[in-house]
Design an enzyme around this catalytic site. Structure first.
Site, PDB file in Angstrom:
ATOM      1  N   LYS A 176       6.211 -18.129  25.178  1.00 13.83           N
ATOM      2  CA  LYS A 176       7.051 -16.964  24.879  1.00 13.83           C
ATOM      3  C   LYS A 176       7.693 -16.510  26.189  1.00 13.83           C
ATOM      4  O   LYS A 176       7.197 -16.810  27.269  1.00 13.83           O
ATOM      5  CB  LYS A 176       6.198 -15.840  24.292  1.00 13.83           C
ATOM      6  CG  LYS A 176       5.583 -16.239  22.952  1.00 13.83           C
ATOM      7  CD  LYS A 176       5.594 -15.092  21.964  1.00 13.83           C
ATOM      8  CE  LYS A 176       4.984 -15.476  20.637  1.00 13.83           C
ATOM      9  NZ  LYS A 176       5.956 -15.858  19.621  1.00 13.83           N
ATOM     10  N   ARG A 216       0.826  -1.208   0.000  1.00 14.67           N
ATOM     11  CA  ARG A 216       0.000   0.000   0.000  1.00 14.67           C
ATOM     12  C   ARG A 216       0.865   1.265   0.000  1.00 14.67           C
ATOM     13  O   ARG A 216       0.418   2.326  -0.377  1.00 14.67           O
ATOM     14  CB  ARG A 216      -0.839  -0.016   1.281  1.00 14.67           C
ATOM     15  CG  ARG A 216      -2.289   0.334   1.067  1.00 14.67           C
ATOM     16  CD  ARG A 216      -3.033   0.319   2.390  1.00 14.67           C
ATOM     17  NE  ARG A 216      -2.762  -0.916   3.139  1.00 14.67           N
ATOM     18  CZ  ARG A 216      -3.701  -1.761   3.540  1.00 14.67           C
ATOM     19  NH1 ARG A 216      -4.956  -1.528   3.254  1.00 14.67           N
ATOM     20  NH2 ARG A 216      -3.405  -2.838   4.247  1.00 14.67           N
ATOM     21  N   LYS A 232      -0.314 -19.357   7.699  1.00 13.91           N
ATOM     22  CA  LYS A 232      -1.171 -19.668   8.822  1.00 13.91           C
ATOM     23  C   LYS A 232      -1.512 -18.375   9.558  1.00 13.91           C
ATOM     24  O   LYS A 232      -0.772 -17.406   9.388  1.00 13.91           O
ATOM     25  CB  LYS A 232      -0.493 -20.655   9.768  1.00 13.91           C
ATOM     26  CG  LYS A 232       0.766 -20.090  10.462  1.00 13.91           C
ATOM     27  CD  LYS A 232       1.172 -20.920  11.616  1.00 13.91           C
ATOM     28  CE  LYS A 232       0.835 -20.322  12.947  1.00 13.91           C
ATOM     29  NZ  LYS A 232       1.611 -19.157  13.345  1.00 13.91           N
ATOM     30  N   ASP A 260      -1.515 -20.178  17.927  1.00 15.28           N
ATOM     31  CA  ASP A 260      -0.339 -19.688  17.197  1.00 15.28           C
ATOM     32  C   ASP A 260       0.690 -20.797  16.957  1.00 15.28           C
ATOM     33  O   ASP A 260       1.314 -20.839  15.900  1.00 15.28           O
ATOM     34  CB  ASP A 260       0.296 -18.554  18.017  1.00 15.28           C
ATOM     35  CG  ASP A 260       1.442 -17.888  17.278  1.00 15.28           C
ATOM     36  OD1 ASP A 260       1.269 -17.588  16.084  1.00 15.28           O
ATOM     37  OD2 ASP A 260       2.517 -17.657  17.892  1.00 15.28           O
ATOM     38  N   HIS A 294       2.222 -25.740  14.153  1.00 18.74           N
ATOM     39  CA  HIS A 294       3.560 -26.326  14.099  1.00 18.74           C
ATOM     40  C   HIS A 294       3.708 -27.577  14.977  1.00 18.74           C
ATOM     41  O   HIS A 294       4.280 -28.573  14.564  1.00 18.74           O
ATOM     42  CB  HIS A 294       4.616 -25.308  14.541  1.00 18.74           C
ATOM     43  CG  HIS A 294       4.521 -23.996  13.820  1.00 18.74           C
ATOM     44  ND1 HIS A 294       4.239 -23.906  12.489  1.00 18.74           N
ATOM     45  CD2 HIS A 294       4.673 -22.715  14.246  1.00 18.74           C
ATOM     46  CE1 HIS A 294       4.230 -22.627  12.124  1.00 18.74           C
ATOM     47  NE2 HIS A 294       4.484 -21.886  13.165  1.00 18.74           N
ATOM     48  N   GLU A 349      10.466 -19.895  23.441  1.00 18.65           N
ATOM     49  CA  GLU A 349      11.114 -18.698  22.885  1.00 18.65           C
ATOM     50  C   GLU A 349      11.481 -17.765  24.019  1.00 18.65           C
ATOM     51  O   GLU A 349      10.745 -17.668  24.997  1.00 18.65           O
ATOM     52  CB  GLU A 349      10.129 -17.939  21.986  1.00 18.65           C
ATOM     53  CG  GLU A 349       9.811 -18.623  20.704  1.00 18.65           C
ATOM     54  CD  GLU A 349       8.787 -17.844  19.884  1.00 18.65           C
ATOM     55  OE1 GLU A 349       8.889 -16.613  19.790  1.00 18.65           O
ATOM     56  OE2 GLU A 349       7.882 -18.486  19.348  1.00 18.65           O
ATOM     57  N   ASP A 383      -3.893  -1.119  -2.975  1.00 16.61           N
ATOM     58  CA  ASP A 383      -4.633  -1.420  -1.755  1.00 16.61           C
ATOM     59  C   ASP A 383      -5.416  -2.697  -2.069  1.00 16.61           C
ATOM     60  O   ASP A 383      -6.243  -2.700  -2.991  1.00 16.61           O
ATOM     61  CB  ASP A 383      -5.582  -0.244  -1.479  1.00 16.61           C
ATOM     62  CG  ASP A 383      -6.413  -0.487  -0.235  1.00 16.61           C
ATOM     63  OD1 ASP A 383      -6.527  -1.666   0.186  1.00 16.61           O
ATOM     64  OD2 ASP A 383      -6.939   0.491   0.312  1.00 16.61           O
ATOM     65  N   ILE A 384      -5.134  -3.760  -1.315  1.00 20.38           N
ATOM     66  CA  ILE A 384      -5.735  -5.050  -1.701  1.00 20.38           C
ATOM     67  C   ILE A 384      -7.255  -5.083  -1.521  1.00 20.38           C
ATOM     68  O   ILE A 384      -7.913  -5.998  -1.987  1.00 20.38           O
ATOM     69  CB  ILE A 384      -5.092  -6.249  -0.955  1.00 20.38           C
ATOM     70  CG1 ILE A 384      -5.109  -6.032   0.545  1.00 20.38           C
ATOM     71  CG2 ILE A 384      -3.696  -6.521  -1.470  1.00 20.38           C
ATOM     72  CD1 ILE A 384      -4.642  -7.241   1.323  1.00 20.38           C
TER      73      ILE A 384
HETATM   74  C1  BG6 Z   1       5.175 -18.418  13.963  1.00 15.82           C
HETATM   75  C2  BG6 Z   1       4.439 -17.896  15.153  1.00 15.82           C
HETATM   76  O1  BG6 Z   1       4.336 -19.192  13.147  1.00 15.82           O
HETATM   77  O2  BG6 Z   1       6.273 -19.212  14.408  1.00 15.82           O
HETATM   78  C3  BG6 Z   1       5.355 -17.079  16.029  1.00 15.82           C
HETATM   79  O3  BG6 Z   1       3.341 -17.091  14.707  1.00 15.82           O
HETATM   80  C4  BG6 Z   1       6.567 -17.894  16.410  1.00 15.82           C
HETATM   81  O4  BG6 Z   1       4.699 -16.600  17.196  1.00 15.82           O
HETATM   82  C5  BG6 Z   1       7.217 -18.507  15.181  1.00 15.82           C
HETATM   83  O5  BG6 Z   1       7.480 -17.039  17.062  1.00 15.82           O
HETATM   84  C6  BG6 Z   1       8.315 -19.472  15.562  1.00 15.82           C
HETATM   85  O6  BG6 Z   1       8.996 -19.833  14.390  1.00 15.82           O
HETATM   86  P1  BG6 Z   1      10.533 -20.175  14.439  1.00 15.82           P
HETATM   87  O7  BG6 Z   1      10.855 -20.618  13.057  1.00 15.82           O
HETATM   88  O8  BG6 Z   1      11.238 -18.928  14.839  1.00 15.82           O
HETATM   89  O9  BG6 Z   1      10.669 -21.260  15.450  1.00 15.82           O
END
Ligand code: BG6
Length: 494
Positions: A340, A45, A148, A235, A240, A216, A87-88
């Site tokens: 986190k 944009r 995702k 998330d 994952h 993390e 602008d999508i």
């Molecule tokens: C993302 C999440 O899909 O993966 C994030 O939305 C997360 O919150 C991230 O930090 C972690 O990915 P990676 O590759 O850094 O382990």
């Protein structure tokens, strides 16, 4: 060499493009994986032009490139890159994009549209692309890459699927889960299915339990607005960690083609024992970080982060106990955990074997035999270790843990980023590492009951100080006293 293609990136000025997509495309250039006529159209944009966009790309790539930026290589890369201001949400933009393809003879007719945009916009962008005739495969293929989260829960995932399937065939949709592009994640399959030694042990007869952990040190950073409406379960676990679980638990596929592989992954998700509403607290745990110390620095709590409402009860830590009701895994607990602002940043799968049936060394200095573990380090260390108990040298019967280390990478081998592999697979039309819709649907079915209960229990959430391993109370998920969270690759600190 893959086909020539035009990559159209929606949301090209955003975080994903900066941090992952542009550096990955540059690394593909460096590896000689892009055909000479491959082009990249960055859609955004902002009021940029080609030159400014290339300057920005240079900064993003310099910050992430492996080693110093190679100027000649970057110039070659930059020559492929053009900026398209749009602008999508504006229908007219898609007509202009169509005209661009009609006018520019140098743009390859195969097009991959990458949606690095908010999930709420996936449906409308697909519809507008279709209305403008940009999805018709009359001249070359059209592929749409969707990041995702695919939906917000089971119902919204179904609604999104219904909507996009009006415009796209399943073969055109590439639902990305970047964990599947990580080297060690793919190595799980090789480790299991290319080594006869492991397979006979890989079942309920020998395995006590399995842990899948992603932790993390980072907080929510600039993503609070998205994160607060998602939380750790949506998330990380729905996507994952459940993907990791399917690879660890699946049966050997009939062949390694994308459909056979994904059929087996879906079978695992279908076999996960549903969690009834009344059992949610025995199976799932959530918590939120408060202020604390990470790497020697004071960091704020989640509620003090920018753009987080002061009364949010969004979880930044989630743990889940699952059972897979099939012959191989019945009654073996799988513990999935993510957080986190934890003590360490790492991802690993830890497989804990059963105790030996008899304690032979009773009466010696070594009373309790330690269990064997197989540990698959996904990041930062990419490794694969089989731990054994051995006798210490000396006159006494003392033992210690040692590990047989089959590390994935030699020091002279480069570490590629997951997005490099996935961006290349899209051009090559290999969908093995992308999610088929039924995988997404069954993954939502696993977590949906937990999310529904959590959505009604809004008065209280447990907390943990930033820089810790999460609340001790999460132990309540364990089935036996002897089970504990494994935090480290090192058996002595585990
Ligand atoms: C993302 C999440 O899909 O993966 C994030 O939305 C997360 O919150 C991230 O930090 C972690 O990915 P990676 O590759 O850094 O382990």
């Amino acid at each position: 060499m893959p086909n020539p293609c035009t990559y159209v990136i929606f949301g090209a000025t955003g975080n994903l493009s900066r941090v992952k997509l542009m550096p990955a495309l540059y690394h593909l250039e460096a590896a000689g994986k892009l055909t000479d006529d491959t082009r990249i159209i960055a859609v955004g944009r902002r009021d940029w032009d080609d030159a400014y966009c290339r300057g920005q790309a240079r900064e993003w790539i310099s910050a992430r490139a492996r080693g110093d930026l190679d100027e000649a290589l970057f110039d070659r890369f930059a020559a492929r890159l053009a900026y398209f201001r749009a602008d999508i949400t504006d229908a007219g933009a898609y007509g202009r994009l169509r005209s661009l393809f009609d006018e520019r003879a140098d743009l390859p007719a195969n097009i991959a549209f990458y949606m690095a945009i908010s999930p709420a916009e996936f449906g409308i962008v697909a519809q507008q692309l279709s209305d403008a005739g940009l999805l018709a495969e009359d001249r070359g293929w059209r592929r749409v890459v969707i990041e995702k989260p695919f939906g917000y829960d089971l119902d919204s995932a179904r609604a999104l699927q219904r909507r996009i399937s009006n415009y796209l065939a399943e073969e055109q949709i590439y639902r990305i889960d970047h964990y599947l592009g990580k080297g060690t994640v793919q190595n799980v399959l090789v480790f299991r299915f290319a080594n006869t030694m492991m397979e006979p042990l890989w079942n309920r007869n020998y395995i006590d339990h399995i842990q899948i952990t992603h932790s993390e040190k980072l907080g929510v950073d600039t993503r609070a607005a998205f994160y607060d409406s998602a939380g750790a379960m949506r998330d990380m676990i729905q996507s994952h960690l459940l993907q990791l679980l399917t690879l660890v638990a699946m049966e050997p596929p009939a062949a390694m083609d994308s459909e056979s592989l994904r059929d087996e992954k879906v079978k695992v998700l279908k076999s996960v024992r549903p969690i009834p509403a009344k059992a949610v607290s025995a199976h799932a745990f959530r918590a939120q970080y408060t202020g604390g110390v990470v790497d020697g620095e004071n960091v704020p709590g989640y509620l003090q982060e920018d753009n987080v409402p002061g009364d949010s009860i969004t979880e930044t830590y989630a743990a889940l106990k699952l059972y897979i009701d099939n012959w191989r895994w019945r009654d073996v607990p799988f513990y999935l955990r993510t957080g986190k602002r934890m003590a360490e940043g790492q991802s690993m799968v830890s497989i804990c074997f059963r105790h030996p049936p008899q304690q032979f060394f009773r009466g010696t200095q070594y009373h309790q035999m330690r269990q064997n573990w197989v540990v698959l380090g996904i990041q930062p260390a990419e490794c694969l270790r089989v731990e054994m108990t051995v006798k210490e040298p000396g006159l006494e019967m003392k033992t210690r843990q040692t590990s047989l280390d089959a590390s994935l990478r030699r020091t002279d081998e480069v570490q590629t980023d997951a997005y490099e592999e996935l961006l290349l697979d899209i051009i090559e039309g290999d969908r093995s590492l992308f999610l088929r819709y039924d995988e997404v649907e069954y993954a939502w079915r696993v977590v949906d009951p937990v999310l529904k209960v959590w959505a009604t229990e809004r008065d209280f959430i447990q907390t943990y100080p930033a820089g810790s391993w999460g609340p001790k109370d999460s132990r309540r998920l364990f089935e036996t006293e002897s089970q504990h969270w494994r935090h480290s690759l090192d058996p002595e600190q585990a």
